[in-house]
Design a protein around this motif. Structure first.
Motif, mmCIF file in Angstrom:
data_model
loop_
_atom_site.group_PDB
_atom_site.id
_atom_site.type_symbol
_atom_site.label_atom_id
_atom_site.label_comp_id
_atom_site.label_asym_id
_atom_site.label_seq_id
_atom_site.Cartn_x
_atom_site.Cartn_y
_atom_site.Cartn_z
ATOM 1 N N THR A 133 0.919 -1.196 0.061
ATOM 2 C CA THR A 133 0.013 -0.012 0.076
ATOM 3 C C THR A 133 0.933 1.319 -0.052
ATOM 4 O O THR A 133 0.307 2.356 -0.016
ATOM 5 C CB THR A 133 -0.850 0.231 1.058
ATOM 6 O OG1 THR A 133 -0.172 -0.061 2.555
ATOM 7 C CG2 THR A 133 -1.993 -1.048 1.229
ATOM 8 N N ALA A 134 2.218 1.081 -0.001
ATOM 9 C CA ALA A 134 3.168 2.255 0.202
ATOM 10 C C ALA A 134 2.875 2.954 -1.219
ATOM 11 O O ALA A 134 2.960 2.533 -2.265
ATOM 12 C CB ALA A 134 4.277 1.961 0.252
ATOM 13 N N PHE A 135 3.109 4.428 -1.079
ATOM 14 C CA PHE A 135 3.057 5.122 -2.337
ATOM 15 C C PHE A 135 4.226 6.282 -1.853
ATOM 16 O O PHE A 135 4.170 7.309 -1.271
ATOM 17 C CB PHE A 135 1.897 6.069 -2.492
ATOM 18 C CG PHE A 135 1.826 6.903 -3.633
ATOM 19 C CD1 PHE A 135 1.382 8.256 -3.462
ATOM 20 C CD2 PHE A 135 2.130 6.410 -4.930
ATOM 21 C CE1 PHE A 135 1.459 9.181 -4.715
ATOM 22 C CE2 PHE A 135 2.476 7.215 -5.913
ATOM 23 C CZ PHE A 135 1.826 8.730 -5.796
ATOM 24 N N ARG A 136 5.386 5.625 -1.807
ATOM 25 C CA ARG A 136 6.504 6.387 -1.516
ATOM 26 C C ARG A 136 6.751 7.637 -2.351
ATOM 27 O O ARG A 136 6.620 7.951 -3.293
ATOM 28 C CB ARG A 136 7.777 5.377 -1.797
ATOM 29 C CG ARG A 136 7.821 4.240 -0.924
ATOM 30 C CD ARG A 136 9.028 3.452 -1.025
ATOM 31 N NE ARG A 136 8.646 1.968 -0.618
ATOM 32 C CZ ARG A 136 9.070 1.417 0.457
ATOM 33 N NH1 ARG A 136 9.688 2.049 1.168
ATOM 34 N NH2 ARG A 136 8.953 0.058 0.658
ATOM 35 N N TYR A 137 7.306 8.669 -1.402
ATOM 36 C CA TYR A 137 7.847 9.883 -2.048
ATOM 37 C C TYR A 137 8.827 9.506 -3.002
ATOM 38 O O TYR A 137 9.967 8.750 -2.807
ATOM 39 C CB TYR A 137 8.228 10.983 -0.836
ATOM 40 C CG TYR A 137 8.860 12.089 -1.384
ATOM 41 C CD1 TYR A 137 10.194 12.278 -1.338
ATOM 42 C CD2 TYR A 137 8.317 13.041 -2.048
ATOM 43 C CE1 TYR A 137 11.047 13.260 -1.808
ATOM 44 C CE2 TYR A 137 8.755 14.200 -2.553
ATOM 45 C CZ TYR A 137 10.169 14.315 -2.070
ATOM 46 O OH TYR A 137 10.789 15.436 -2.717
ATOM 47 N N GLU A 147 8.927 -0.474 14.146
ATOM 48 C CA GLU A 147 9.914 0.458 13.918
ATOM 49 C C GLU A 147 10.731 0.087 12.657
ATOM 50 O O GLU A 147 10.683 1.079 11.764
ATOM 51 C CB GLU A 147 10.891 1.057 14.930
ATOM 52 C CG GLU A 147 10.303 2.032 15.957
ATOM 53 C CD GLU A 147 9.788 3.199 15.396
ATOM 54 O OE1 GLU A 147 10.689 4.324 15.405
ATOM 55 O OE2 GLU A 147 8.771 3.462 15.076
ATOM 56 N N ARG A 181 8.043 0.372 9.900
ATOM 57 C CA ARG A 181 7.762 1.720 9.709
ATOM 58 C C ARG A 181 8.696 2.255 8.732
ATOM 59 O O ARG A 181 8.452 2.754 7.540
ATOM 60 C CB ARG A 181 7.487 2.444 10.947
ATOM 61 C CG ARG A 181 7.533 4.152 10.608
ATOM 62 C CD ARG A 181 7.697 4.922 11.924
ATOM 63 N NE ARG A 181 8.647 4.872 12.604
ATOM 64 C CZ ARG A 181 9.693 5.714 12.023
ATOM 65 N NH1 ARG A 181 9.530 6.411 10.653
ATOM 66 N NH2 ARG A 181 10.953 5.831 12.869
ATOM 67 N N THR A 224 7.679 2.956 4.659
ATOM 68 C CA THR A 224 7.116 4.283 4.307
ATOM 69 C C THR A 224 8.333 5.209 3.839
ATOM 70 O O THR A 224 7.816 6.311 3.052
ATOM 71 C CB THR A 224 6.527 4.977 5.813
ATOM 72 O OG1 THR A 224 7.391 5.187 6.765
ATOM 73 C CG2 THR A 224 5.484 4.154 6.213
ATOM 74 N N ARG A 225 9.684 5.177 4.093
ATOM 75 C CA ARG A 225 10.395 6.103 3.653
ATOM 76 C C ARG A 225 10.655 5.840 2.263
ATOM 77 O O ARG A 225 10.444 4.782 1.596
ATOM 78 C CB ARG A 225 11.816 5.830 4.340
ATOM 79 C CG ARG A 225 11.666 6.244 5.786
ATOM 80 C CD ARG A 225 11.325 7.631 6.110
ATOM 81 N NE ARG A 225 11.336 8.104 7.584
ATOM 82 C CZ ARG A 225 10.642 9.129 8.082
ATOM 83 N NH1 ARG A 225 9.854 9.987 7.210
ATOM 84 N NH2 ARG A 225 10.697 9.216 9.274
ATOM 85 N N SER A 226 11.042 6.982 1.610
ATOM 86 C CA SER A 226 11.383 6.991 -0.003
ATOM 87 C C SER A 226 12.755 6.172 -0.033
ATOM 88 O O SER A 226 13.341 5.869 0.773
ATOM 89 C CB SER A 226 11.588 8.482 -0.475
ATOM 90 O OG SER A 226 12.890 8.831 -0.104
ATOM 91 N N GLN A 264 15.744 7.905 0.521
ATOM 92 C CA GLN A 264 16.031 8.291 1.987
ATOM 93 C C GLN A 264 16.652 6.903 2.522
ATOM 94 O O GLN A 264 17.443 6.773 3.435
ATOM 95 C CB GLN A 264 14.609 8.547 2.645
ATOM 96 C CG GLN A 264 15.017 8.892 4.024
ATOM 97 C CD GLN A 264 15.479 9.948 4.530
ATOM 98 O OE1 GLN A 264 15.894 11.127 3.796
ATOM 99 N NE2 GLN A 264 16.213 9.944 5.538
#
Lengths: 314, 307
Positions: free
Chosen positions: A153-157, A187, A190, A194-196, A199
């Motif tokens: 479901t991630a839509f990373r930057y 953690e 997470r 979620t991180r790009s 990143q």
């Protein structure tokens, strides 16, 4: 770099006719199928399907499904689909296995770009009338479910902005999580989900600078469950996809039998992306060109198709 | 000297939602010193007698008037925004404000269509150089994190196909989780999160029905204590009831600022037919409590007939 060699000018009508002829009469002219489809990129294959439909009022894919069989058929089917649709099929196959093939889900989620992953989710809905995350969630439990659902479901930057201070602090969080083998899953999940990607690269590099080893090496452990291996797969895919794919290929061509599913999947999904680079990594790592290893371990039309996708000139 | 009725008008112009610009203008243009003095003396809500013998503005009044004057500006900006930008900004603000405003995150994630939510996520990249899930996950520390991150990440199937058997078993799973009692546990329960954040809305509406059958009460009644989950279910299964509650809270007599802000937010979400249907029931209240240009916008937007 891609490996497939598609001519710039193509007559979709002609291609459709050749394919039609190949499927008529007794048996199928597999060579003709390979020589056409094996040299067409995604946009062209889509047009060929449309031309075929217009000319003969039937779905080329359905025709091929009925004419072909075995590993060859599975490979052709996957190859002819559009990338997003193909990934949706691969994901669904992985989910519906008796014991879900979690690595494939992680692989698809982590190696596609954010926009590509969105396209996969749309294609999945169109095909299966469920959302991808719904099916993944319903077929997994616990930490694996948390990890995989977050990945799909991630839509990373996908911009260039990175935050070095953040990378430092999150490298530390990752290290704290792995060092006592306590694995504070929340953690770790997470950060990874979620991180790009940019990143994360900075974070992984920082980790390596601080601890002299990559975070993947530290994620070893025999907790017995599936979670760690899938986590490792995710990190590998995010960190160095080419190296990851080389390993999948290497493992699929093991001396004791071949994992055709994995072999087909990697070759078909990367042929138009970075299979050339993966070949180089393979050659370096194994002292043997990938083409040779594949030729040794497969046979017939299946082999012919794979070699064509690997860039072999006719 | 200002007549008692003028003082009354002045008071009235500043009490309610928005401000009555026209009344204020007509009072001010013919106001001179004595006039203004009698207004100050007459409006005890807004002014008080300072110890050094002059009538002073009440500081709290100034603060709340600031909010009232700001309403028109906010509704203009928010309404003209592309829906993606609007939702991204609303999400960002709610995230920063903290737990009291997490219901806004729930509202947006659950009442938008799958593609609208996707658009908001894209806009979030542009506006804030990070993904909404990244921001939320690193910002929210409590038991709501799981739920909120999953809600904003959803891309729900929007077809009508629903499997009754699955709905039945999922209703049961929800009932079991809720019976377990502990508020935190319910919010972090894997099955609760999975069902509410991945299933399609038609499916969830069926789950809602099945739940009523086996529990005797609705999920919403049983989730009374776990506010965020209650709002999630409301927005997904009974959005009209949710919007009714929001409008009611905003137009009540001692509504607080957060409740009143909801009006601007709902009005700016013009594309939602359900909001308009609910708003129609509040026309009288709006007439009575809302003032000035802000009221004109509300009434005009919400009363739009099919074009």
């Amino acid at each position: 770099m891609a490996t497939i060699d598609a001519p710039k000018q193509v007559s979709f009508q002609q291609d459709a006719e050749v394919l039609r002829k190949a499927c008529q009469g007794w048996g199928t002219d597999d060579k003709a199928i390979i020589s056409v489809l094996g040299h067409r990129n995604a946009a062209q294959r889509k047009q060929i399907r449309l031309a075929y439909e217009q000319l003969y009022q039937e779905d080329l894919i359905k025709r091929l499904e009925s004419e072909l069989s075995g590993d060859f058929e599975r490979a052709v089917y996957r190859w002819i689909l559009e990338p997003a649709d193909r990934d949706a099929v691969l994901a669904n196959v992985a989910i519906k296995k008796l014991s879900p093939d979690n690595h494939v889900i992680a692989e698809i989620s982590c190696t596609r770009s954010p926009e590509e992953l969105l396209a996969v989710r749309r294609a999945y809905q169109a095909r299966y009338k469920h959302s991808l995350e719904e099916d993944v969630a319903a077929h997994t439990k616990g930490d694996i479910r948390t990890l995989l659902v977050a990945l799909v479901t991630a839509f990373r930057y996908d911009g260039e902005e990175i935050n070095t201070r953040l990378a430092n602090s999150e490298a530390k969080i990752l290290h704290d999580a792995v060092k006592d083998k306590k694995f504070n899953h929340e953690e770790v999940i997470r950060i990874l989900t979620t991180r790009s990607k940019m990143q994360l690269m900075v974070t992984f590099n920082r980790y390596r600078d601080d601890h002299d080893t990559s975070v993947t090496k530290h994620l070893q452990g025999d907790s017995g469950d599936e979670f760690l291996p899938v986590l490792r797969t995710s990190v590998r895919c995010l960190n160095d996809p080419k190296k990851y794919f080389e390993k999948v290929l290497r493992n699929s061509i093991r001396r004791t039998g071949t994992d055709e599913d994995a072999l087909t999947r990697v070759i078909v999904t990367r042929a138009e992306k970075d299979l050339k680079d993966i070949k180089e990594v393979y050659h370096k790592r194994n002292s043997v060109p990938l083409d040779q290893a594949v030729a040794k371990d497969t046979s017939g039309d299946y082999k012919a198709l794979l070699l064509t996708l690997l860039g072999k000139q006719d | 000297m200002a007549s008692p009725s003028e003082v009354e008008v002045f008071n009235h112009a500043l009490s309610g939602i928005g401000v009555d610009e026209n009344s204020l203008v007509s009072i001010l243009v013919k106001s001179h010193d004595e006039h203004k003095k009698s207004i100050r003396k007459g409006c005890s809500q807004l002014f008080f007698e300072d110890e050094r013998q002059f009538e002073r503005w009440n500081q709290t009044a100034i603060k709340s008037l600031k909010a009232e004057f700001k309403r028109f500006k906010d509704v203009v900006l928010l309404s003209l925004m592309h829906p993606w930008e609007r939702d991204a900004r609303l999400l960002n603000k709610a995230l920063k404000k903290g737990p009291q405003q997490y219901n806004i995150i729930v509202e947006i994630a659950c009442t938008r269509s799958s593609d609208q939510l996707l658009g908001a996520r894209k806009a979030y990249h542009s506006l804030f150089d990070q993904s909404i899930e990244e921001h939320l996950a690193s910002h929210v520390k409590g038991s709501e994190r799981k739920l909120l991150v999953a809600l904003v990440s959803a891309y729900r199937y929007e077809g009508s196909k629903v499997k009754e058997d699955t709905a039945k078993s999922e209703a049961k799973a929800l009932l079991n989780a809720i019976k377990d009692g502990d508020k935190k546990k319910v919010m972090e329960n894997d099955e609760v999160v999975r069902i509410l954040t991945t299933r399609s809305k038609p499916h969830l509406k069926e789950v809602y029905q099945q739940y009523k059958k086996i529990s005797g009460k609705t999920i919403i009644e049983d989730l009374e204590v776990v506010l965020l989950l209650k709002e999630t279910v409301e927005c997904l299964c009974t959005p009209q009831a949710y919007f009714t509650r929001v409008f009611d809270a905003a137009l009540r007599d001692n509504a607080n600022e957060d409740a009143k802000k909801a009006l601007t937010r709902l009005v700016a979400t013009q594309e939602d037919e359900e909001i308009k249907e609910v708003a129609a029931k509040f026309q009288d209240k709006i007439e009575e409590r809302v003032k000035g240009a802000y009221k004109d916008v509300l009434v005009g937007v919400l009363a739009k007939e099919e074009t």
